[in-house]
Structures are given as structure tokens and as C-alpha cells.
Design an enzyme around this catalytic site. Sequence first.
Site, mmCIF file in Angstrom:
data_model
loop_
_atom_site.group_PDB
_atom_site.id
_atom_site.type_symbol
_atom_site.label_atom_id
_atom_site.label_comp_id
_atom_site.label_asym_id
_atom_site.label_seq_id
_atom_site.Cartn_x
_atom_site.Cartn_y
_atom_site.Cartn_z
ATOM 1 N N ALA A 9 0.800 -1.230 0.000
ATOM 2 C CA ALA A 9 0.000 0.000 0.000
ATOM 3 C C ALA A 9 0.826 1.270 0.000
ATOM 4 O O ALA A 9 0.280 2.356 0.184
ATOM 5 C CB ALA A 9 -0.936 0.001 1.206
ATOM 6 N N PHE A 13 -1.173 1.060 -7.230
ATOM 7 C CA PHE A 13 -2.528 0.552 -7.017
ATOM 8 C C PHE A 13 -2.858 0.446 -5.532
ATOM 9 O O PHE A 13 -3.972 0.747 -5.105
ATOM 10 C CB PHE A 13 -2.695 -0.846 -7.631
ATOM 11 C CG PHE A 13 -2.489 -0.934 -9.113
ATOM 12 C CD1 PHE A 13 -2.614 0.168 -9.934
ATOM 13 C CD2 PHE A 13 -2.181 -2.162 -9.702
ATOM 14 C CE1 PHE A 13 -2.431 0.071 -11.307
ATOM 15 C CE2 PHE A 13 -1.996 -2.281 -11.065
ATOM 16 C CZ PHE A 13 -2.111 -1.165 -11.877
ATOM 17 N N TYR A 152 7.103 -13.490 -15.517
ATOM 18 C CA TYR A 152 6.098 -12.567 -15.003
ATOM 19 C C TYR A 152 4.707 -13.004 -15.439
ATOM 20 O O TYR A 152 3.771 -13.067 -14.623
ATOM 21 C CB TYR A 152 6.362 -11.133 -15.479
ATOM 22 C CG TYR A 152 5.258 -10.188 -15.075
ATOM 23 C CD1 TYR A 152 5.066 -9.856 -13.739
ATOM 24 C CD2 TYR A 152 4.382 -9.656 -16.026
ATOM 25 C CE1 TYR A 152 4.033 -9.017 -13.351
ATOM 26 C CE2 TYR A 152 3.357 -8.807 -15.651
ATOM 27 C CZ TYR A 152 3.178 -8.486 -14.316
ATOM 28 O OH TYR A 152 2.146 -7.663 -13.938
ATOM 29 N N GLY A 183 -4.494 -3.635 -17.515
ATOM 30 C CA GLY A 183 -3.532 -3.552 -18.603
ATOM 31 C C GLY A 183 -2.509 -2.470 -18.302
ATOM 32 O O GLY A 183 -2.136 -2.268 -17.138
ATOM 33 N N THR A 187 2.350 3.577 -13.289
ATOM 34 C CA THR A 187 2.678 3.654 -11.862
ATOM 35 C C THR A 187 4.187 3.444 -11.747
ATOM 36 O O THR A 187 4.918 3.630 -12.704
ATOM 37 C CB THR A 187 1.924 2.574 -11.072
ATOM 38 O OG1 THR A 187 2.362 1.282 -11.523
ATOM 39 C CG2 THR A 187 0.412 2.688 -11.272
ATOM 40 N N GLU A 188 4.639 2.978 -10.582
ATOM 41 C CA GLU A 188 6.060 2.640 -10.422
ATOM 42 C C GLU A 188 6.412 1.316 -11.111
ATOM 43 O O GLU A 188 7.567 0.919 -11.144
ATOM 44 C CB GLU A 188 6.415 2.505 -8.933
ATOM 45 C CG GLU A 188 6.450 3.815 -8.176
ATOM 46 C CD GLU A 188 6.886 3.617 -6.734
ATOM 47 O OE1 GLU A 188 7.051 2.449 -6.298
ATOM 48 O OE2 GLU A 188 7.047 4.623 -6.029
#
Length: 251
Positions: A9, A13, A152, A183, A187-188
Amino acid sequence: MAIVLVTGATAGFGQACATTFAAKGYDVIITGRRKERLEEVSTQLTQEFGVNVLALHFDVRNQDEVNTVLGGIPEEWRRIDVLVNNAGLAAGLDPIDQGNTEDWDAMIDTNIKGLLYVSHVVMPWMRSRTSGHIINIGSTAAKIVYAKGNVYCATKAAVDAITQGMRIDLLPYRIKVTAVHPGAAETEFSMVRFKGNEDKAKAVYEGLIALSAQDVADVVYYCTTLPPHVCINDLVMTPIQQANAYYTDRK
């Protein structure tokens, strides 16, 4: 008061999900490996939304830590209504014959085993109350394998299969289980995959209006708002310019 537990967190996301649920009045349990970021997020949620926050510092890959830290929370926090298994990563983008086995271990240990370790602690608490909702964050990579995605993609396909297994095995206990498969989302994620290489990370989203972390959090929250007899089992979401993990239109 309803309680949500969000793993991973401290960013992306996970942080967006924790913030969204807190904004809706949920008390929040947040977990992460970065202690300083965890405390920052905790303070932000408490100050901004006035909810109770329990910040748990541990690595989902370490089963002993999961069992000790998460398994040792006070009784009043164990009434978890929603578990968001978000902690996960992609590491490297190499042909499988040239893959870094440390990257493989990191992805398998986090994306699969970490999800299982956390769920293993929480599921009995939900089962005892015959209620709860588990949301596993997958990926479009669970649905189609792309070049150099190998391990992955395999870990996210495993998340897909585990989610189906949970749904079946927890059926008698009226526990909802949902997989949300995003999809391309900016983000990071790509910075982690390319180990801090900004140019490579930015190239992933070139020509795309990618999903945001908030887009994903909104869908996760929506899945929890449906009537008690309704369960979304599997949900794939992409930007309008992306059909699946392989096909995009960057014009």
C-alpha cells in the site's frame, strides 16, 4: 465499521486502493516493505479521512513475518471485510534463456507465494464469519503471454488460477473472490521492472493514455459495492488503446 486490508500500500494501485476505501469510511490495514512510506500513508489517511489505520511493516515474501505480524493483530482488526492482494512486481524483461534467476525468485515469491501467505492468514477469519471479499490484482499478462514476459506472465497466470481455486473452495462460506486484471497502467511498475531506468520505463507508455492507479482503485472498489448475491469473478480492464497484453494502438 468495515475494514479493508491492502498489501503493497505504499505506492501505485495499493496506495490508491487504501485511499479510496478510506474516503468511503473504511478502517484500513496497510502493509508494505518501506517503513517510512508506510508511516506517511498512514498519517495521510488518518488526517484526511479520520479513519483508523493499522500500518503493518513486513515483506509478504517472508512467511514467518506474515504469520507473526499479520497473524498477531488485535482481535478487533481481524474482522476484515475486504482483502486486496495487491503486492506484486515485474522484474526484468529478458528472453527466458537469458533471465536473471534472482528476478524470477522475486516475482514468484511476491506475486504467488506472498499472495498465498497473506490469504492463508486472513481466510480463516472470513470463513468463521461466512462473509468477506478477496480481490487479487492480476494483469492482462495472466491472459496472454508476450515476448520476454515469460516468468512474469506465468506468475500472473498463477494468480488467475489461484483466484479460481479460492472461489471454488470458499464457495460454502459465501466469501466473494474477484480477480482484477489491469492492462497498461502508469505507476512505479515499469520503473521497478527496469530497475530505475527512466527512459525504458517511459517508453512503455509512449503514445498511450495509460490507466492510472486511481482507475484501478475505482474498479476494485466498485466490485465491493454490488449486492450480496452478486460476485464479479474475473475482470479485465485496459486503456481504450489496448486490447490485451500484446495488441496496442499507439497512433
